[in-house]
Design a protein around this motif. Structure first.
Motif, mmCIF file in Angstrom:
data_model
loop_
_atom_site.group_PDB
_atom_site.id
_atom_site.type_symbol
_atom_site.label_atom_id
_atom_site.label_comp_id
_atom_site.label_asym_id
_atom_site.label_seq_id
_atom_site.Cartn_x
_atom_site.Cartn_y
_atom_site.Cartn_z
ATOM 1 N N ARG A 59 0.915 -1.013 -0.065
ATOM 2 C CA ARG A 59 0.083 0.006 -0.115
ATOM 3 C C ARG A 59 0.891 1.351 0.043
ATOM 4 N NH1 ARG A 59 -1.286 -1.342 6.411
ATOM 5 N NH2 ARG A 59 0.992 -1.605 6.421
ATOM 6 N N GLY A 60 2.064 1.022 0.651
ATOM 7 C CA GLY A 60 3.030 2.312 0.296
ATOM 8 C C GLY A 60 2.950 3.402 1.313
ATOM 9 N N ASN A 94 4.833 3.638 4.100
ATOM 10 C CA ASN A 94 6.147 4.033 4.388
ATOM 11 C C ASN A 94 6.701 4.853 3.339
ATOM 12 O OD1 ASN A 94 7.506 2.781 6.792
ATOM 13 N ND2 ASN A 94 6.408 1.375 6.286
ATOM 14 N N HIS A 100 11.702 -3.113 8.885
ATOM 15 C CA HIS A 100 11.369 -4.291 9.097
ATOM 16 C C HIS A 100 10.287 -4.086 10.244
ATOM 17 C CE1 HIS A 100 10.602 -8.645 9.003
ATOM 18 N NE2 HIS A 100 10.890 -8.826 10.250
ATOM 19 N N LEU A 152 3.597 0.474 12.816
ATOM 20 C CA LEU A 152 3.548 1.246 11.704
ATOM 21 C C LEU A 152 3.752 2.524 11.894
ATOM 22 C CD1 LEU A 152 3.559 0.486 8.479
ATOM 23 C CD2 LEU A 152 1.008 0.932 8.720
HETATM 24 C C1 GAR Z 1 5.674 -2.464 6.962
HETATM 25 O O1 GAR Z 1 5.231 -2.697 8.117
HETATM 26 C C2 GAR Z 1 7.218 -2.899 6.557
HETATM 27 O O2 GAR Z 1 7.993 -2.973 7.697
HETATM 28 C C3 GAR Z 1 6.894 -4.128 6.115
HETATM 29 O O3 GAR Z 1 5.833 -4.320 5.310
HETATM 30 C C4 GAR Z 1 4.962 -3.254 5.658
HETATM 31 C C5 GAR Z 1 4.780 -2.322 4.363
HETATM 32 O O4 GAR Z 1 3.449 -1.362 4.798
HETATM 33 N N1 GAR Z 1 8.100 -4.642 5.690
HETATM 34 C C6 GAR Z 1 8.404 -6.132 5.645
HETATM 35 O O5 GAR Z 1 7.610 -6.849 6.358
HETATM 36 C C7 GAR Z 1 9.796 -6.564 5.038
HETATM 37 N N2 GAR Z 1 10.349 -7.685 5.476
HETATM 38 P P1 GAR Z 1 3.401 -0.220 3.784
HETATM 39 O O6 GAR Z 1 3.336 -0.667 2.320
HETATM 40 O O7 GAR Z 1 2.247 0.858 4.177
HETATM 41 O O8 GAR Z 1 4.748 0.857 3.671
#
Ligand code: GAR
Length: 205
Positions: free
Chosen positions: A10-11, A13, A108, A170
């Motif tokens: 979804r993005g 971060n 992570h 998050l």
């Molecule tokens: C985040 O919680 C990130 O830390 C995790 O995926 C999510 C992405 O959310 N990453 C991992 O688990 C990598 N091993 P986002 O698309 O809303 O940024």
């Protein structure tokens, strides 16, 4: 620092990094966003922010190395100096890593080295830990195994679900990733083997 971001989901971060950049609090330039998934929300967020977005669907390639070659060329064409993985759900191969001569960071959702890989928050709940959190680290050739730059803990509550724990983590991720990237961009991150030292103001030359 000319920065590329890879994201599969979804993005949120990615959005936090874009917003911090736009507010003038992150001295990097996000020049390109890429994804392995055509429908990724991250691609739309990039477009909304006016950042060129590219998709590298794994099904378009005969093998994984061909996909990574395209990503490498894309970074070269964009004169990228920093790569950020923001929910990119593929491990970059040792070959790919050997071709990248600038920092690659990942975020992570656990206190590494606990709970690497997929579903870190579910792993934490299943294990029964009372504290979890998130980690920003350099990417190496392993799975979530590179040197750690920043970590922050959050409590795990007895009533937590995977969703509620993920949301608590998050909220911290969104701040911590920018904090780590800012330190790196300002030359405050010193790496010696596995150890990462954050330089204090008085240590800067
Ligand atoms: C985040 O919680 C990130 O830390 C995790 O995926 C999510 C992405 O959310 N990453 C991992 O688990 C990598 N091993 P986002 O698309 O809303 O940024």
């Amino acid at each position: 620092m000319r920065t590329a971001i890879l994201a599969s989901g979804r993005g949120s971060n990615l959005q936090a990094l874009i917003t911090t950049c736009q507010s003038g609090n992150l001295p990097i330039e996000i020049v390109a966003v890429g994804s392995d998934l055509p429908g990724a929300g991250a691609l739309m967020l990039a477009e909304e922010a006016g950042i060129p977005a590219r998709v590298f669907p794994i099904s378009n390639y005969q093998h994984r190395q061909a996909q990574e070659e395209d990503i490498l060329i894309w970074m070269q064409n964009n004169e990228v100096e920093l790569l950020l993985l923001a929910g990119y759900m593929r491990v970059l191969s040792p070959y790919c890593m050997s071709q990248i001569h600038f920092p690659v960071l990942n975020i992570h959702p656990s206190l590494l080295p606990a709970f690497p890989g997929l579903h870190a928050q579910r792993q934490a709940l299943d294990y029964g830990v009372k504290v979890s959190g998130c980690t920003v680290h350099f990417v190496d050739e392993g799975l979530d195994s590179g040197p750690i730059i920043l970590q922050e803990a959050v409590p795990v509550l007895s009533e937590d679900t995977e969703e509620s724990l993920s949301q608590r983590i998050l909220a911290v991720e969104h701040r911590l990733y920018s904090d780590a990237v800012r330190l790196l961009a300002l030359g405050k991150v010193e790496r010696t083997g596995r150890r990462v030292h954050i330089l204090q103001q008085e240590e800067l030359g």
